[in-house]
Scaffold this active site. Structure first.
Site, PDB file in Angstrom:
ATOM      1  CG  ASN A 159      -6.483   2.102   1.179  1.00 40.28           C
ATOM      2  OD1 ASN A 159      -5.268   1.246   0.543  1.00 40.28           O
ATOM      3  ND2 ASN A 159      -7.013   2.551   0.270  1.00 40.28           N
TER       4      ASN A 159
ATOM      5  NE  ARG B 190      -9.109  -0.489  -1.543  1.00 40.44           N
ATOM      6  CZ  ARG B 190      -8.759   0.038  -2.390  1.00 40.44           C
ATOM      7  NH1 ARG B 190      -8.607   1.244  -2.239  1.00 40.44           N
ATOM      8  NH2 ARG B 190      -9.381   0.169  -4.221  1.00 40.44           N
TER       9      ARG B 190
ATOM     10  CG  HIS C 183     -13.800   0.406  -8.495  1.00 41.39           C
ATOM     11  ND1 HIS C 183     -13.707   0.887  -9.616  1.00 41.39           N
ATOM     12  CD2 HIS C 183     -12.374   0.674  -7.513  1.00 41.39           C
ATOM     13  CE1 HIS C 183     -12.114   1.821  -9.711  1.00 41.39           C
ATOM     14  NE2 HIS C 183     -11.774   1.453  -8.110  1.00 41.39           N
TER      15      HIS C 183
ATOM     16  NE  ARG D  20      -5.721   1.095 -13.759  1.00 44.53           N
ATOM     17  CZ  ARG D  20      -5.716   0.708 -12.608  1.00 44.53           C
ATOM     18  NH1 ARG D  20      -7.603   1.332 -12.871  1.00 44.53           N
ATOM     19  NH2 ARG D  20      -5.668   1.421 -11.270  1.00 44.53           N
TER      20      ARG D  20
ATOM     21  N   GLY E 248     -17.781  11.141 -10.994  1.00 41.32           N
ATOM     22  CA  GLY E 248     -19.032  10.674 -11.124  1.00 41.32           C
ATOM     23  C   GLY E 248     -20.056  11.945  -9.828  1.00 41.32           C
TER      24      GLY E 248
ATOM     25  CD  GLU F 191     -13.873   2.376  -1.863  1.00 38.26           C
ATOM     26  OE1 GLU F 191     -13.644   3.455  -2.246  1.00 38.26           O
ATOM     27  OE2 GLU F 191     -12.890   1.399  -2.448  1.00 38.26           O
TER      28      GLU F 191
END
Ligand code: AMP
Length: 392
Positions: free
Chosen positions: A7, A88, A177, A236, A328, A379
């Site tokens: 990434n 990615r 995502h 954000r 989460g 991911e």
């Protein structure tokens, strides 16, 4: 077969190397502050972790050091043992609905899409070219954050703005995502033991999004043309009344670039609390009675509940809900706040089971009408799997 999942950011390179198809992680690491006066990198092995300070003028040098580290740590003996490199990519527009080989056509489309994700897509192309030079024998593939969302129907991806903005400038929802939502959905389906499911996946980290997934296919997602849509995030703002922007630009003489910076870097949890973008700090603020932290947490949770409710209606029900990513997976309190807010759906939190971090686990009671799970996202394994499947 050894495969690297990478990434590349504008000044960073994160990697994980797998032995495939066993999916065993051999080594991982992060190069930071590439192109700055002094850079550094960290390498993580099974039982060892070390960091070094070094000058890294560009991503090519970072890849060269990466290869040296692989040899030094006896992960590879020769360069040609690296069979694949999966990159990615943040923005794939409507060109890509799956992982593809990073050929000239793909790379030129990724460059073209840099107008939608300037920092990310440019950095990814730099990474693809650097990897090609340093590890020419590896098959490079590109996995897009947007690809999983390409199944979303126009009714959910169009904005009610002049239609020509779509035909001329491709203004529509692309989401982000996607690789994470796809991974979480596949784990949920395994746990439920079937694939004909209605799922709501919450990837809530410093960036945050919710997806509605029916029968393994994405029906809707909360991020939009860019990642700054939907949920309240670390810095954000997510969804706001767009007239605020023109109003404030006039009031404080703010340029478009400055406004973009404010909405992406100075809003969200940070903007409301005035304390931090990190939910750990917000929770600490709440424990000290900081009213703005209390408000930030309430707004943050409410927005997630709003999206879950919306997707419940869009899909006509839900079989399971998942919590993933930094908040989460780790914030015991945020999961409880969300689940308590979903009591109208018959969600009953299991307070004891929920008292954990980073484990794949059911966190509702057996009486709960909708089961909620923590699903730590991965991911990188999705990127490595796609690369392996294309190489086979
Ligand atoms: P991510 O972008 O997925 O790496 O998530 C990073 C965010 O996860 C941080 O900014 C924190 O807000 C949150 N986070 C990480 N660890 C914890 C924790 N133990 N408790 C609450 N939030 C956490």
């Amino acid at each position: 077969m050894k495969i690297l999942a990478v990434n590349c950011g504008s000044s960073s390179l994160k990697f994980k190397m797998y032995e495939m198809p066993e999916e065993k992680v051999l080594i991982s690491g992060l190069f930071e502050r590439i192109g700055e006066k002094m850079s550094s990198y960290t390498i993580k092995l099974d039982d060892d972790k070390y960091s070094k300070e070094i000058v890294l003028p560009d991503h090519k040098v970072a890849f060269e050091i990466l290869v040296e580290e692989l040899k030094k740590n006896k992960i590879i003996k020769k360069l040609d043992e690296i069979k694949g490199i999966g990159h990615r990519i943040v923005q794939g527009g409507d060109y890509f609905d799956k992982t593809v080989i990073a050929d000239d056509d793909a790379v030129s489309k990724i460059s073209e899409l840099a107008t939608l994700a300037p920092l990310h897509n440019k950095a990814a192309v730099t990474g693809i070219n650097a990897a090609k030079e340093v590890i020419p024998g590896a098959m490079e593939t590109v996995t897009f954050d947007t690809a999983f969302h390409q199944t979303i129907e126009p009714v959910n991806y169009m904005y009610a703005v002049p239609y020509e903005w779509y035909t001329k400038y491709k203004v529509r929802k692309y989401g982000a995502h996607g690789t994470s939502h796809k991974y979480i959905a596949s784990r949920l389906n395994s746990l439920l033991g079937r694939t004909n499911t209605k799922l709501i996946t919450c990837h809530i980290g410093s960036g945050a999004s919710v997806s509605a997934i029916r029968d393994g296919i994405c029906v809707d997602t909360s991020m939009g043309l860019t990642p700054n849509a939907g949920l309240i995030m670390g810095t954000r703002c997510g969804d706001v009344d767009t007239s605020i922007l023109t109003y404030m630009m006039q009031k404080e003489n703010i340029t478009p670039k400055e406004m973009d910076n404010i909405l992406n870097k100075k809003s969200g949890l940070l903007g409301i609390s005035g304390v931090s973008n990190d939910s750990r700090d917000i929770e600490e603020g709440i424990s000290k009675g900081n009213e703005r932290c209390v408000l930030a947490q309430k707004m943050y949770v409410q927005k997630i509940i709003d999206y879950i409710a919306m997707y419940y209606f869009e899909m006509g029900g839900v079989d399971a809900i998942a919590f993933s990513a930094g908040v989460g997976e780790n914030s015991i309190r945020t999961r409880i706040d969300i689940m308590e807010g979903l009591s109208v759906l018959g969600v009953i939190p299991d307070y004891e089971a929920n008292n954990c971090r980073g484990e794949e686990k059911l966190v509702t009671t057996t009486e709960s009408k909708v089961p909620c799970y923590i699903i730590p996202t991965d991911e990188e394994i999705m990127i490595a799997r796609d690369n392996y499947n294309l190489a086979k």
